[in-house]
Design a protein around this motif. Structure first.
Motif, PDB file in Angstrom:
ATOM      1  N   ALA A 282      -3.752 -48.881  -9.579  1.00 39.37           N
ATOM      2  CA  ALA A 282      -2.674 -49.730  -9.070  1.00 39.37           C
ATOM      3  C   ALA A 282      -1.327 -49.031  -9.169  1.00 39.37           C
ATOM      4  O   ALA A 282      -0.479 -49.145  -8.273  1.00 39.37           O
ATOM      5  CB  ALA A 282      -2.656 -51.052  -9.854  1.00 39.37           C
ATOM      6  N   ASN A 283      -1.134 -48.287 -10.264  1.00 37.48           N
ATOM      7  CA  ASN A 283       0.127 -47.543 -10.429  1.00 37.48           C
ATOM      8  C   ASN A 283       0.282 -46.475  -9.349  1.00 37.48           C
ATOM      9  O   ASN A 283       1.374 -46.277  -8.794  1.00 37.48           O
ATOM     10  CB  ASN A 283       0.194 -46.915 -11.816  1.00 37.48           C
ATOM     11  CG  ASN A 283       0.389 -47.943 -12.909  1.00 37.48           C
ATOM     12  OD1 ASN A 283       0.835 -49.057 -12.639  1.00 37.48           O
ATOM     13  ND2 ASN A 283       0.057 -47.583 -14.140  1.00 37.48           N
ATOM     14  N   PHE A 284      -0.828 -45.782  -9.063  1.00 32.33           N
ATOM     15  CA  PHE A 284      -0.791 -44.766  -8.006  1.00 32.33           C
ATOM     16  C   PHE A 284      -0.458 -45.404  -6.655  1.00 32.33           C
ATOM     17  O   PHE A 284       0.347 -44.887  -5.881  1.00 32.33           O
ATOM     18  CB  PHE A 284      -2.137 -44.039  -7.917  1.00 32.33           C
ATOM     19  CG  PHE A 284      -2.267 -42.905  -8.887  1.00 32.33           C
ATOM     20  CD1 PHE A 284      -1.254 -41.960  -9.024  1.00 32.33           C
ATOM     21  CD2 PHE A 284      -3.405 -42.760  -9.661  1.00 32.33           C
ATOM     22  CE1 PHE A 284      -1.375 -40.905  -9.912  1.00 32.33           C
ATOM     23  CE2 PHE A 284      -3.531 -41.722 -10.560  1.00 32.33           C
ATOM     24  CZ  PHE A 284      -2.509 -40.789 -10.688  1.00 32.33           C
ATOM     25  N   GLU A 285      -1.103 -46.542  -6.374  1.00 31.87           N
ATOM     26  CA  GLU A 285      -0.843 -47.219  -5.107  1.00 31.87           C
ATOM     27  C   GLU A 285       0.595 -47.692  -5.022  1.00 31.87           C
ATOM     28  O   GLU A 285       1.222 -47.657  -3.960  1.00 31.87           O
ATOM     29  CB  GLU A 285      -1.810 -48.399  -4.951  1.00 31.87           C
ATOM     30  CG  GLU A 285      -3.255 -47.966  -4.744  1.00 31.87           C
ATOM     31  CD  GLU A 285      -4.210 -49.130  -4.757  1.00 31.87           C
ATOM     32  OE1 GLU A 285      -3.761 -50.275  -4.967  1.00 31.87           O
ATOM     33  OE2 GLU A 285      -5.429 -48.902  -4.559  1.00 31.87           O
ATOM     34  N   GLY A 286       1.143 -48.131  -6.161  1.00 33.72           N
ATOM     35  CA  GLY A 286       2.533 -48.560  -6.196  1.00 33.72           C
ATOM     36  C   GLY A 286       3.494 -47.416  -5.924  1.00 33.72           C
ATOM     37  O   GLY A 286       4.602 -47.622  -5.402  1.00 33.72           O
ATOM     38  N   LEU A 287       3.074 -46.200  -6.280  1.00 35.97           N
ATOM     39  CA  LEU A 287       3.899 -45.025  -6.025  1.00 35.97           C
ATOM     40  C   LEU A 287       3.659 -44.460  -4.629  1.00 35.97           C
ATOM     41  O   LEU A 287       4.270 -43.450  -4.232  1.00 35.97           O
ATOM     42  CB  LEU A 287       3.591 -43.940  -7.069  1.00 35.97           C
ATOM     43  CG  LEU A 287       3.996 -44.270  -8.526  1.00 35.97           C
ATOM     44  CD1 LEU A 287       3.424 -43.217  -9.472  1.00 35.97           C
ATOM     45  CD2 LEU A 287       5.516 -44.320  -8.645  1.00 35.97           C
ATOM     46  N   GLY A 288       2.729 -45.087  -3.903  1.00 34.81           N
ATOM     47  CA  GLY A 288       2.436 -44.629  -2.549  1.00 34.81           C
ATOM     48  C   GLY A 288       1.589 -43.385  -2.509  1.00 34.81           C
ATOM     49  O   GLY A 288       1.617 -42.628  -1.529  1.00 34.81           O
ATOM     50  N   ILE A 289       0.824 -43.138  -3.581  1.00 30.89           N
ATOM     51  CA  ILE A 289      -0.004 -41.918  -3.651  1.00 30.89           C
ATOM     52  C   ILE A 289      -1.414 -42.228  -3.159  1.00 30.89           C
ATOM     53  O   ILE A 289      -2.016 -43.198  -3.557  1.00 30.89           O
ATOM     54  CB  ILE A 289      -0.050 -41.390  -5.103  1.00 30.89           C
ATOM     55  CG1 ILE A 289       1.367 -41.013  -5.541  1.00 30.89           C
ATOM     56  CG2 ILE A 289      -0.982 -40.190  -5.200  1.00 30.89           C
ATOM     57  CD1 ILE A 289       1.456 -40.594  -6.989  1.00 30.89           C
TER      58      ILE A 289
END
Length: 712
Positions: free
Chosen positions: A705-712
């Motif tokens: 979820a953190n990666f997705e939040g960073l757009g990665i």
């Protein structure tokens, strides 16, 4: 409180917490939001119970002529009986009877305000944030604590419930990561060693007041009235935690002077005669925050409470680690005969540089009495190990050169995968080592005899449990009767089975186990009777006790094997039922009533569980006696490898002034755990693996979820 009463109370605590926590979960509140209101309701229920009990007692005294019949009843009559004279709007029955649709949040706030107006020590301390709660939630919360059992519950029961809820909130991490709560077994261990029973008792980091409450328990167990014998003084820097402490004391019928203060910079208390608290405490107890940094050197330099100097100052003119500030405070607050016990980071006992210099000066006083190492996972929110430090300024000259080093890291009870504690008996056994060190050999012998007698009592309880609510009940005979009833349900069908065939093996296993269990019960009954007869012929002298511990061995071994036989019987009858149920002929037979047979098996298995629990207690208490006998065979102190050693000042100096017990006691020889349950150990490991898998999945999802939040 009897073991059965404690068991019932434990079930009550669990059910109350489950109900209350379910409400919290459904309300989407956090633990910290929920903590104070729920504790406030427990307080209100208890205050009402005490009010009703005292009001009834006053009326009885009037009827008996002990009080004038027309005497106006005042607050003083209630306060002298350790209760509050509650106004009608603050009584639980008033709140629970309010009409549907009444704003319960407002009513609860008014109740709390009314109590604070009439009882100054609680002014501004009771929770008032009820109005943000949904009315239905508040009604449900009130009803949870309005059962018939709780309406009649006494003070010690509500004290236990309050402490239990504090512990559960601490585990959940409520209120500043749960640091307001010291695990009861550590507090009890401190109380057991310093034995606070008179005078001034202080805690400079008092949290929720657990040290004061356990002191009260200790004194009441010894027949003393706490409030007539001691005065409590506490300091705590967090206002919310002070509220927890004051409610905790009130729930236990206690009072104390607790002030909001940062102990590093403030010394707020004065005794009733005007003297400072510093230098005048009979007992000092605490669980201070570990490894605090950034204490301002300028504010503490030259403080009279730091007689050994500062432990070390860094370039920014702050104390790099405040552990030795706390240690110095605890020593300097004691009077000439005072005792202190406190929890401290395990790093402190061997810390170097300026801390080592302070420790050297402290050891030189001769006041360090006992050092006790505690393994990790005793705290609910921290996994680190710790040590218990004990000072005694009144040590006799013969012990001034000595420190008892006690390594208790191998003594523990596993509560959950992540939490350990001491059982009551483990606490007693560790305390008895301190008694021997102090030359109190008779207390040690008395404790061993107590373990022996409790093993005998547990054997008797297997056959007669007089505490049963529905009259006398014999767990082992109850098991036999339950098995007989089950057998009668199955007997008709079993008689139709051929001697050879697919059912022969499970049927034979069942009948053999049934015979073994019946023979085992009778054999255990005979051993129990013989053991009691032998005990009646023995005295309580140490030689008699040693002999009798060995005499008990056959009974203990029989209890273990009988427990296994009962387990085997239920296992085999379960297997037989499953085997028969899989055969279509059973469903077609009028002789096989599946529903009644399963019902009878459930009753038999419940009876087995109760009987096995009683049998385990026979071995458990015998093992406690053996634990002490094997280590101290002459009922006098000796150094025990891996457990304890008396270290002299010279020994400590040679070890760089370390006070870490492990540096002195050596390594204990390997022991065989006769009660090791391999099956349970595998189940625990499986549960732990499942927990770790779940935690790993949650962590992976969070990372994703953190990666997705960073757009990665």
């Amino acid at each position: 409180m009897t073991p059965h009463a404690l068991q019932d109370l434990s079930k009550l605590e669990d059910s109350l917490w489950e109900a209350a926590d379910q409400l919290r979960a459904n309300s989407k509140l956090t633990s910290s939001e929920y903590c104070m209101p729920i504790l406030g309701i427990i307080f209100l229920r208890h205050a009402t119970n005490r009010y009703n009990a005292v009001a009834a007692r006053i009326e009885e005294e009037k009827a008996e002529g002990k009080l004038p019949k027309k005497l106006p009843i005042t607050k003083a009559h209630f306060i002298s009986r350790r209760a509050l004279m509650l106004p009608p709007e603050a009584r639980y029955e008033t709140l629970i009877a309010l009409p549907k649709g009444t704003n319960l949040g407002t009513a609860l706030v008014e109740a709390m305000n009314a109590i604070e107006r009439d009882f100054e020590p609680l002014a501004g301390q009771l929770p008032k944030d009820f109005e943000k709660f949904d009315n239905d939630l508040l009604e449900s919360m009130l009803r949870i604590f309005d059962s018939e059992a709780l309406r009649k519950a006494s003070g010690d029961i509500f004290g236990r419930i309050y402490e239990y809820f504090l512990m559960k909130f601490a585990i959940q991490g409520a209120q500043d990561n749960g640091e307001f709560f010291t695990p009861p077994s550590l507090v009890q261990m401190i109380v057991n060693v310093i034995e606070p029973d008179h005078g001034v008792v202080a805690d400079l980091a008092c949290g929720s007041g657990g040290m004061f409450v356990q002191t009260s328990h200790f004194m009441e167990d010894h027949g003393q009235d706490t409030m007539k014998s001691v005065t409590f003084y506490g300091q705590e820097k967090t206002a919310t935690t002070i509220r927890l402490a004051k409610m905790n004391l009130a729930v236990h019928g206690l009072e104390g002077e607790i002030k909001e203060a940062n102990t590093f910079y403030q010394d707020e208390h004065r005794l009733s005669d005007g003297r400072p608290l510093w230098g005048n405490c009979d007992f000092m107890m605490a669980n201070p925050p570990f490894n605090v940094d950034m204490v301002d050197e300028g504010k503490v330099k030259g403080d009279r409470r730091l007689p050994f100097g500062l432990p070390g100052v860094n370039k920014s003119k702050t104390i790099s680690n405040a552990n030795y500030l706390w240690i110095s405070y605890f020593h300097s607050y004691l009077n000439a005969k005072g005792r202190a016990g406190f929890v401290m980071s395990s790093q402190a006992s061997s810390a170097g540089h300026g801390e080592a210099e302070v420790r050297q000066k402290l050891v030189a006083t001769g006041d360090v009495d006992v050092m006790m190492s505690i393994r990790s996972n005793f705290f609910y929110t921290r996994t680190v190990p710790c040590e218990l430090w004990f000072f005694d300024k009144g040590k006799p000259a013969a012990r001034k050169d000595s420190v008892l080093m006690l390594d208790a890291r191998n003594v523990y009870r596993k509560v959950t995968r992540k939490i350990f504690d001491f059982s009551a008996e483990q606490q007693q056994n560790l305390s008895s080592i301190v008694w021997l060190y102090r030359g109190q050999n008779e207390r040690f012998i008395e404790l061993v005899n107590q373990h022996v007698d409790r093993s005998l009592q547990a054997a008797h309880a297997c056959f007669l449990d007089e505490a049963a609510a529905d009259g006398p009940c014999e767990p082992l005979d109850a098991f036999r009767q339950a098995v007989k009833a089950l057998h009668e349900q199955m007997h008709g069908f079993l008689e139709t089975l051929p001697e050879k065939g697919e059912h022969a093996q499970p049927l034979g296993d069942y009948l053999e186990s049934k015979g073994n269990a019946e023979d085992g019960i009778e054999g255990f009954r005979l051993l129990k009777s013989d053991a009691q007869k032998r005990r009646n012929e023995c005295g309580n002298a140490w030689g008699d006790t040693k002999d009798f511990i060995e005499i008990l061995a056959p009974q203990v071994e029989r209890s273990r094997s009988l427990a296994s036989e009962l387990d085997a019987l239920c296992k085999h009858v379960s297997g037989l039922i499953s085997h028969v149920e899989a055969d279509s002929r059973s469903s077609e037979s009028d002789l096989w009533n599946s529903r009644e047979i399963k019902k009878a098996f459930k009753a038999a298995d419940a009876a087995r569980h109760q009987a096995v629990e009683n049998l385990k207690r026979v071995a458990y208490f015998h093992r406690q006696a053996l634990w002490l006998l094997h280590r101290f065979p002459e009922a006098s102190y000796v150094d025990v490898p891996g457990l304890c050693k008396i270290a002299s000042k010279a020994d400590i100096a040679a070890a760089d002034w370390s006070l870490t017990p492990g540096r002195y006691v050596g390594v204990a020889p390997a022991e065989v755990d006769e009660d090791f349950d391999f099956g349970q150990a595998m189940r625990d490991l499986h549960a732990e693996l499942k927990d770790l898998d779940r935690e790993a999945s949650e962590l992976a999802a969070k990372i994703q979820a953190n990666f997705e939040g960073l757009g990665i």
